[in-house]
Design an enzyme around this catalytic site. Structure first.
Site, short mmCIF file in Angstrom:
data_model
loop_
_atom_site.label_atom_id
_atom_site.label_comp_id
_atom_site.label_asym_id
_atom_site.label_seq_id
_atom_site.Cartn_x
_atom_site.Cartn_y
_atom_site.Cartn_z
N ARG A 142 53.00 62.06 83.72
CA ARG A 142 52.06 62.80 82.88
C ARG A 142 50.82 63.16 83.69
O ARG A 142 50.42 62.43 84.60
CB ARG A 142 51.65 61.96 81.65
CG ARG A 142 50.85 62.79 80.64
CD ARG A 142 50.27 61.96 79.52
NE ARG A 142 49.45 62.81 78.65
CZ ARG A 142 48.58 62.37 77.75
NH1 ARG A 142 48.40 61.07 77.60
NH2 ARG A 142 47.88 63.21 77.02
N HIS A 143 50.20 64.28 83.33
CA HIS A 143 48.99 64.73 84.01
C HIS A 143 47.85 63.73 83.84
O HIS A 143 47.87 62.85 82.97
CB HIS A 143 48.56 66.09 83.45
CG HIS A 143 48.21 66.05 81.98
ND1 HIS A 143 47.00 65.61 81.50
CD2 HIS A 143 48.94 66.38 80.89
CE1 HIS A 143 46.99 65.67 80.19
NE2 HIS A 143 48.16 66.14 79.78
N GLY A 144 46.82 63.88 84.66
CA GLY A 144 45.63 63.05 84.55
C GLY A 144 44.77 63.44 83.35
O GLY A 144 45.02 64.44 82.66
N GLU A 145 43.74 62.65 83.12
CA GLU A 145 42.87 62.83 81.96
C GLU A 145 42.07 64.12 82.03
O GLU A 145 41.65 64.58 83.09
CB GLU A 145 41.92 61.64 81.88
CG GLU A 145 40.95 61.69 80.70
CD GLU A 145 39.91 60.58 80.78
OE1 GLU A 145 40.32 59.43 80.99
OE2 GLU A 145 38.70 60.87 80.64
N THR A 146 41.84 64.71 80.84
CA THR A 146 40.94 65.86 80.69
C THR A 146 39.80 65.47 79.74
O THR A 146 39.89 64.45 79.04
CB THR A 146 41.68 67.08 80.08
OG1 THR A 146 42.01 66.79 78.71
CG2 THR A 146 42.96 67.39 80.86
N GLU A 147 38.78 66.31 79.70
CA GLU A 147 37.69 66.04 78.75
C GLU A 147 38.20 66.11 77.31
O GLU A 147 37.71 65.38 76.44
CB GLU A 147 36.55 67.04 78.96
CG GLU A 147 35.70 66.76 80.19
CD GLU A 147 35.09 65.36 80.17
OE1 GLU A 147 34.63 64.92 79.09
OE2 GLU A 147 35.07 64.70 81.23
N TRP A 148 39.18 66.97 77.05
CA TRP A 148 39.72 67.06 75.71
C TRP A 148 40.52 65.81 75.35
O TRP A 148 40.52 65.40 74.20
CB TRP A 148 40.59 68.31 75.58
CG TRP A 148 39.77 69.57 75.40
CD1 TRP A 148 38.50 69.78 75.86
CD2 TRP A 148 40.16 70.76 74.73
NE1 TRP A 148 38.08 71.03 75.52
CE2 TRP A 148 39.08 71.66 74.83
CE3 TRP A 148 41.32 71.16 74.08
CZ2 TRP A 148 39.14 72.94 74.28
CZ3 TRP A 148 41.38 72.43 73.54
CH2 TRP A 148 40.31 73.31 73.63
N ASN A 149 41.20 65.21 76.34
CA ASN A 149 41.83 63.91 76.09
C ASN A 149 40.78 62.91 75.66
O ASN A 149 40.95 62.16 74.69
CB ASN A 149 42.51 63.38 77.36
CG ASN A 149 43.81 64.08 77.70
OD1 ASN A 149 44.17 64.17 78.87
ND2 ASN A 149 44.53 64.57 76.71
N GLU A 174 53.38 71.55 77.58
CA GLU A 174 53.25 70.75 76.36
C GLU A 174 53.78 71.54 75.16
O GLU A 174 53.97 72.76 75.23
CB GLU A 174 51.77 70.39 76.15
CG GLU A 174 51.45 69.57 74.91
CD GLU A 174 52.15 68.22 74.91
OE1 GLU A 174 53.37 68.21 74.60
OE2 GLU A 174 51.50 67.20 75.19
N ARG A 231 46.04 71.26 83.97
CA ARG A 231 45.91 69.81 84.04
C ARG A 231 47.13 69.16 84.69
O ARG A 231 47.01 68.14 85.39
CB ARG A 231 45.67 69.23 82.64
CG ARG A 231 46.72 69.57 81.58
CD ARG A 231 46.20 69.20 80.21
NE ARG A 231 47.15 69.40 79.12
CZ ARG A 231 47.27 70.54 78.44
NH1 ARG A 231 46.56 71.60 78.78
NH2 ARG A 231 48.11 70.63 77.42
#
Length: 301
Positions: free
Chosen positions: A91-98, A167, A142
């Protein structure tokens, strides 16, 4: 520490559940095999091709651990065993929306600083533990940036984009904060939490069945191109959950899908899927880990 040991494997008839004496009956065949006892994902060149993988959500399973040469080619040490591709799905790394609990779907959000640290950590791990021949990714930023960091650590491989690894499209819910979605877009939210797998989300969103068909077909295409090889595919929470559904035979929940979690699938040349490692985030011991990052369904982590 990895230990090598010799063990006896008894093959029981289908009706036999337990061994009632120290000496197996004539109907039980005995095999002596050599195993490595090691943590998941640790590759030990020169050792046996079988390993015992311990997973938190299931009983220990005996799984094939093929070897790979410097080009990521898998060498099968078991005569007559089916050929397969091994795909390390991340899975991709963290985003601000996460971090904010905001629904992303097909909206193109970049990694934040923590996400880049996570991507660097998983890249270092992959470069040390695997020899890969290709890196695939969703075309969303992302995932693609995470894949680029991994590919750079694996000898500067080119990242191959595949839009079918995107996604789930979440329609009118995209851009909304999860805790407010039920009020802000009630019709879309009801479709989202529906138990019907064929229900599409208003606003152009996909059903769970559409997501399943899209991403499982994508992974099978990748596998067919790389039979006998090990490759990486960077994607999203909802996609990984759908892949788990395709490969899992026990019907249990996939659990939380954490940012940069490592999941290893084996896809045979006869369209058989299995899971070798699931949800491993041990590389994040020294970096941030996000437990609430939203994926593609109501139970994503």
């Amino acid at each position: 520490m990895t230990r090598v040991c010799a063990v006896k494997i008894f093959q029981f008839p289908r009706h036999a559940n337990t061994l009632k004496s120290s000496s197996p009956s004539p109907s039980v065949s005995e095999k002596k095999l050599r195993f490595i006892i090691s943590p998941p994902l640790i590759h030990n060149p020169g050792t046996s091709s079988l390993s015992i993988s311990l997973m938190a959500h299931s009983r220990p399973r005996i799984l094939e651990q093929a070897e790979a040469d410097c080009d990521g080619k898998i060498t099968d040490n078991i005569a007559g065993e089916r050929k397969y591709a091994e795909i390390v799905v991340i899975r991709h790394g963290e985003t601000e929306w996460n971090a904010d609990g905001r629904i992303q779907g097909h909206l193109d959000v970049e990694l934040n600083d923590v996400g880049r640290e996570q991507a660097t950590a998983v890249a270092e791990r992959v470069s040390k533990e695997f020899k890969v021949s290709a890196v695939y990714s969703s075309d969303l930023k992302r995932a693609f940036e995470t894949a680029q960091i991994i590919a750079s650590s694996c000898g500067g491989l080119q990242v191959l984009e595949d839009p079918d690894l995107r996604e789930r499209h979440l329609g009118d819910l995209q851009g909304l904060v999860v805790r407010e979605a039920a009020k802000s877009s009630s019709k879309a939210y009801r479709a989202f939490v529906s138990k019907r797998r064929d229900e599409e989300i208003p606003g152009g969103g996909e059903s769970l069945d559409q997501l399943y068909q899209r991403c499982t077909s994508s992974l099978q295409r990748i596998a067919n191109k790389h039979i006998g090889e090990r490759v990486v595919a960077v994607t999203h929470g909802g996609v990984i959950r759908a892949l788990h559904r395709r490969a899992s035979s026990h019907g249990r929940s996939a659990g939380k899908i954490m940012n940069t979690c490592v999941n290893v699938f084996q896809l045979s040349d006869e369209d058989e899927w299995s899971i070798k490692v699931w949800g491993d985030v041990s590389h994040l011991n020294q970096t941030g880990i996000l437990e609430s990052g939203f994926g593609g369904d109501k139970s994503s982590g």
